[in-house]
Motif scaffolding. Sequence first.
Motif, short mmCIF file in Angstrom:
data_model
loop_
_atom_site.label_atom_id
_atom_site.label_comp_id
_atom_site.label_asym_id
_atom_site.label_seq_id
_atom_site.Cartn_x
_atom_site.Cartn_y
_atom_site.Cartn_z
N VAL A 234 -57.58 40.79 101.87
CA VAL A 234 -58.20 39.75 102.70
C VAL A 234 -57.75 39.90 104.15
CG1 VAL A 234 -58.38 37.27 103.08
CG2 VAL A 234 -58.46 38.17 100.76
N SER A 235 -56.45 40.16 104.35
CA SER A 235 -55.95 40.35 105.72
C SER A 235 -56.61 41.54 106.39
CB SER A 235 -54.43 40.55 105.70
OG SER A 235 -53.76 39.40 105.25
N LEU A 236 -56.78 42.63 105.65
CA LEU A 236 -57.43 43.82 106.19
C LEU A 236 -58.87 43.51 106.58
CD1 LEU A 236 -57.10 46.94 106.63
CD2 LEU A 236 -58.11 47.21 104.35
N ALA A 237 -59.58 42.78 105.72
CA ALA A 237 -60.97 42.43 106.02
C ALA A 237 -61.07 41.53 107.24
CB ALA A 237 -61.61 41.77 104.80
N GLY A 238 -60.16 40.57 107.35
CA GLY A 238 -60.17 39.69 108.51
C GLY A 238 -59.88 40.42 109.80
N TRP A 239 -58.92 41.34 109.73
CA TRP A 239 -58.61 42.15 110.90
C TRP A 239 -59.80 43.02 111.31
CZ3 TRP A 239 -57.65 47.66 110.63
CH2 TRP A 239 -57.21 48.22 111.83
N ASP A 240 -60.46 43.62 110.33
CA ASP A 240 -61.62 44.47 110.62
C ASP A 240 -62.77 43.64 111.19
OD1 ASP A 240 -62.93 47.23 110.11
OD2 ASP A 240 -64.35 45.79 109.26
N ALA A 241 -62.96 42.42 110.69
CA ALA A 241 -64.01 41.56 111.22
C ALA A 241 -63.75 41.23 112.69
CB ALA A 241 -64.10 40.28 110.40
N ALA A 242 -62.47 41.03 113.05
CA ALA A 242 -62.15 40.77 114.45
C ALA A 242 -62.45 42.00 115.31
CB ALA A 242 -60.68 40.38 114.58
N LEU A 243 -62.17 43.20 114.79
CA LEU A 243 -62.51 44.42 115.53
C LEU A 243 -64.00 44.47 115.83
CD1 LEU A 243 -60.50 47.21 113.64
CD2 LEU A 243 -60.04 46.31 115.94
N ALA A 244 -64.81 44.08 114.87
CA ALA A 244 -66.27 44.15 115.04
C ALA A 244 -66.76 43.20 116.13
CB ALA A 244 -66.97 43.84 113.72
N THR A 245 -66.00 42.14 116.40
CA THR A 245 -66.38 41.20 117.47
C THR A 245 -65.76 41.58 118.80
OG1 THR A 245 -64.52 39.69 117.07
CG2 THR A 245 -66.54 39.34 115.77
N GLY A 246 -65.00 42.67 118.84
CA GLY A 246 -64.38 43.11 120.08
C GLY A 246 -62.98 42.60 120.29
N ARG A 247 -62.39 41.91 119.30
CA ARG A 247 -61.01 41.43 119.45
C ARG A 247 -60.07 42.46 118.84
NH1 ARG A 247 -59.83 36.23 116.37
NH2 ARG A 247 -58.92 37.62 114.81
N TRP A 248 -59.39 43.18 119.70
CA TRP A 248 -58.57 44.31 119.28
C TRP A 248 -57.10 43.89 119.26
CZ3 TRP A 248 -56.43 48.02 117.05
CH2 TRP A 248 -55.61 48.98 117.64
N THR A 249 -56.57 43.76 118.06
CA THR A 249 -55.14 43.53 117.87
C THR A 249 -54.64 44.62 116.94
OG1 THR A 249 -55.48 41.12 118.02
CG2 THR A 249 -53.36 41.89 117.17
N PRO A 250 -53.72 45.46 117.37
CA PRO A 250 -53.24 46.53 116.49
C PRO A 250 -52.68 45.98 115.18
CG PRO A 250 -52.52 46.91 118.74
CD PRO A 250 -53.12 45.54 118.72
N ALA A 251 -52.80 46.78 114.14
CA ALA A 251 -52.31 46.41 112.81
C ALA A 251 -51.05 47.19 112.48
CB ALA A 251 -53.38 46.67 111.76
N MET A 252 -50.22 46.59 111.61
CA MET A 252 -49.05 47.30 111.11
C MET A 252 -48.82 46.88 109.67
SD MET A 252 -45.79 45.35 112.94
CE MET A 252 -44.76 46.79 112.62
N GLY A 253 -47.88 47.55 109.00
CA GLY A 253 -47.50 47.21 107.64
C GLY A 253 -45.99 47.30 107.49
N ASN A 254 -45.43 46.41 106.67
CA ASN A 254 -43.99 46.35 106.46
C ASN A 254 -43.70 45.95 105.02
OD1 ASN A 254 -43.20 46.66 109.36
ND2 ASN A 254 -44.27 44.71 109.54
N SER A 255 -42.46 46.18 104.59
CA SER A 255 -42.13 45.92 103.19
C SER A 255 -41.83 44.47 102.89
CB SER A 255 -40.92 46.76 102.78
OG SER A 255 -39.72 46.25 103.35
#
Length: 496
Positions: free
Chosen positions: A323-344
């Motif tokens: 869900v987080s990945l999909a939400g982040w990708d949806a923001a990219l499609a609207t032009g809102r660019w926030t880099p993504a990261m992953g942690n344990s």
Amino acid sequence: MSAPTRRTLLTTGVASALTLGGVSFAHADAGGGDRTETVGGTLPPGSPDYVYLPVEIPRGVREIHVSYAYERPAVPAGTQGNALDIGIFDQRGTELGGEGFRGWSGGARKEFFLRTDAATPGYVAGPLRAGTWFVVLAPYTVAPQGLTYSVTITLRFGAPEPVVRPAYPPERAEGRGRAWYRGDSHLHTVYSDGRRTPAEVAALARAAGLDFLTTTEHNTHAGHGAWAELAGDDLLILLGEEITTRNGHVLALGTDPGTFVDWRYRARENRFGRIAREIRRAGGLVVPAHPHATCIGCGWKSGFGEADVVEVWNGPFTPDDEVSLAGWDAALATGRWTPAMGNSDAHRDPDRVGTPQTVVLADDLSREAILAGLRAGRSYVAESSSVSLAFTATDGRGRAAGIGQRLRVAADEPVTVRLTATGAPGRTVRFVTDQGVLHTSVLPGAGEGTVEWVTTAAYATYVRAEVRHPATLPPLPGALAAFTNPVFLEISPRTR
């Protein structure tokens, strides 16, 4: 002590808070010995977020010891039971910003102590000055029967030990110059609710092939001084905090040593912009953590307008990460660019440090360079150090852009997108654009291979790559093995 009435509840600058009647040791004998007082009461359902117990501390105190207990009555299925957190502020007060903050253990401990030279992990050693201190109780959830609690405070008198000044890890390691560096920037130890020591976490980070880590204890900076001897030329250690509010968690990543970030507010108070600015002034990044986690209070509800990076993948890949990945990708499609990261977000066994890990392109292995690479999105996320990716977009003239970069081309000019992967046998590569998944390919059994796809800037405003495990519940995709931040394709103004 009776339950508070509505007239005793104050809505202040620190969320909703209640100040109880105080405990006084003002006439205690400072010549030696111990003095103990126990107080208690019952907090009703709907209690304020923070309940402050004033404690008058006289001169001559060598140690403050606090313990607490509370009842956990049975509750109906589907109803939350009692959970009560604890911490302490000194004579400088409880104002938002935490000047008086001296420690927090949440619900991880039932007792703690403070001295000039030492303190329980999660608490800040230092002078025990006379004045009004405040034990803070935080009723996280309250059962229908109410939350009955008791707090016992013991003062031990005598000459204090000399104050011990903390040492902090260096801000630079030897590194390999400009290179891709692997890190895990969401980790917990015994300094909050983890079960591992800093030494154990550092050893696990090295075993996981990491070049850097960030310590992020819940609501305390008290562990910053525990890492200096664990850093080395092979491991950069950054400092930070996980700010655990009632409306979600956010990482203060890579802040100055000794930086404390307050957590006592809700999204409705519109205070997070101020907190984000404080994190940046301390040299850190603002990173909403596990934004769609399902635990109580874990989902991020203060928006992403202040985010420098967002933690899209947290621990073993689960549906809330999807869900987080999909939400982040949806923001990219609207032009809102926030880099993504992953942690344990590793706390204890069997949590695996470095699963996942963020791989960042940095000029060197230093705090400044790592944070700059993360802020620019020059990074990808992998499930382990065995997985490596190289991802580029190249036009017909040989101009190329890598992860987090932009390639300007004519609207209809062919652009070749190329992913090279290692350590991913039989995994599926997916190229994702603002339209969705437009190309898939399976890597060979050896796990090494290159996948190419040709597109245009008119067809795809960005392209990012995913490497997935085989699906277990088709048509849903399999769990992530790795993913990249996007490469952006921009139509050149001269050729529109």
